[in-house]
Scaffold this motif. Structure first.
Motif, short mmCIF file in Angstrom:
data_model
loop_
_atom_site.label_atom_id
_atom_site.label_comp_id
_atom_site.label_asym_id
_atom_site.label_seq_id
_atom_site.Cartn_x
_atom_site.Cartn_y
_atom_site.Cartn_z
N LYS A 171 -20.09 5.69 36.63
CA LYS A 171 -20.72 5.88 37.93
C LYS A 171 -20.63 7.35 38.37
N LEU A 172 -21.62 7.78 39.17
CA LEU A 172 -21.57 9.09 39.80
C LEU A 172 -20.65 8.98 41.01
N CYS A 173 -19.61 9.82 41.06
CA CYS A 173 -18.57 9.67 42.07
C CYS A 173 -18.17 11.02 42.66
N VAL A 174 -17.61 10.96 43.86
CA VAL A 174 -16.81 12.06 44.40
C VAL A 174 -15.42 11.84 43.82
N VAL A 175 -14.88 12.85 43.12
CA VAL A 175 -13.67 12.68 42.32
C VAL A 175 -12.61 13.68 42.75
N GLY A 176 -11.41 13.19 43.03
CA GLY A 176 -10.28 14.06 43.33
C GLY A 176 -9.34 14.11 42.14
N LEU A 177 -9.00 15.34 41.70
CA LEU A 177 -8.16 15.51 40.52
C LEU A 177 -6.73 15.87 40.91
N LYS A 178 -5.84 15.79 39.94
CA LYS A 178 -4.43 16.08 40.16
C LYS A 178 -4.20 17.52 40.61
N ASP A 179 -5.08 18.44 40.19
CA ASP A 179 -4.91 19.86 40.53
C ASP A 179 -5.59 20.21 41.86
N ASP A 180 -5.96 19.22 42.63
CA ASP A 180 -6.55 19.37 43.97
C ASP A 180 -8.04 19.68 43.97
N ARG A 181 -8.66 19.80 42.80
CA ARG A 181 -10.11 19.95 42.79
C ARG A 181 -10.77 18.65 43.23
N VAL A 182 -11.88 18.79 43.96
CA VAL A 182 -12.67 17.63 44.38
C VAL A 182 -14.09 17.87 43.91
N LEU A 183 -14.59 17.02 43.02
CA LEU A 183 -15.84 17.24 42.32
C LEU A 183 -16.81 16.08 42.52
N ILE A 184 -18.08 16.34 42.26
CA ILE A 184 -19.06 15.26 42.14
C ILE A 184 -19.48 15.20 40.67
N LYS A 185 -19.09 14.13 40.01
CA LYS A 185 -19.31 14.01 38.57
C LYS A 185 -19.57 12.55 38.19
#
Length: 245
Positions: free
Chosen positions: A193-207
């Motif tokens: 799915k296309l999501c708003v994604v929060g990563l462990k390193d604090d980046r927040v992406l749309i992927k």
């Protein structure tokens, strides 16, 4: 850049107030034509969750309750002896979050769906998506950046970010991306799915999310950039809809 994680480490002082239960929710008890049993209330909660297309966690948080509020109702309805009722605060919060009349939620009488009045519905704009599809969020204390018109399929938990740049394609510059069902921790049903994604390193992406080389690692895709390989996802929310601003 200040980043905001879901449940991002903000501690608040809380106090516990014992509120009265709304009606008699003992198993099997009904009054007249109304259904005030706990199982009856839960059936109506589940019906509104389906109608609004949101999860129990999203609705609980939108109601100003703990994320497990509806899950606790399910446990109580299944006979958990430590969970015996619904407080006035819980019933009122859920009625508002589920856009329904309190009497309908509690007793099954009255109007199921309540349309908001007083002008155009809006949702908060909580960040921007720039080059690299990285969403820049601001500290909660600073409040929302703006209010934008709500999409038709919005829920009380819906939020928006604005795309700036062409990382998702040149046609999407300045479009609004709406989401509401934040999964923390991440759940595998969002793979693909296309999501708003929060990563462990604090980046927040749309992927778009794909499975990585290991069970707990994932591959993140976008149209115009190389994939991000084997990252751990802290939280994610499926994109609900995208519209030009």
């Amino acid at each position: 850049m200040l980043s905001m994680r879901n449940n991002g480490g903000i501690s608040t002082a809380t106090s516990t107030v014992r509120l009265p239960l709304v009606g008699d929710f003992s198993a099997g008890h009904t009054t007249g034509m109304a259904d005030k049993t706990l199982k009856g209330i839960l059936r109506r909660v589940e019906r509104r969750l389906k109608a609004l297309d949101i999860t129990a966690q999203a609705a609980s948080e939108a109601a100003g309750l703990s994320k497990d509020a509806i899950r606790n109702l399910r446990r109580a309805a299944d006979g958990d002896p430590n969970r015996k009722g619904v407080s006035s605060r819980t019933a009122q919060g859920l009625a508002k979050a589920l856009r329904t009349d309190l009497n309908w939620l509690v007793e099954g009488t009255g109007t199921e769906e309540i349309e908001e009045t007083g002008g155009e519905r809006t949702v908060p704009l909580v960040g921007y998506v720039g080059a690299g599809a990285e969403a820049h969020f601001y500290a909660v204390a600073q409040g929302n950046l703006d209010e934008v018109p709500a999409p038709d399929n919005s829920s009380p938990a819906t939020k928006a970010v604005e795309i700036r740049g062409d990382s998702l394609g040149s046609l999407f510059d300045r479009w609004l991306v709406f989401y509401d069902d934040v999964r923390s921790p991440f759940t595998l049903d969002l793979v693909g799915k296309l999501c708003v994604v929060g990563l462990k390193d604090d980046r927040v992406l749309i992927k778009k999310i794909r499975q990585g080389s290991k069970k707990h690692l994932f591959r993140l895709l976008s149209e115009r950039e190389p994939p991000i390989e084997d990252v751990e996802i802290e939280w994610a929310a499926k994109v609900k809809t995208m519209v030009p601003r």
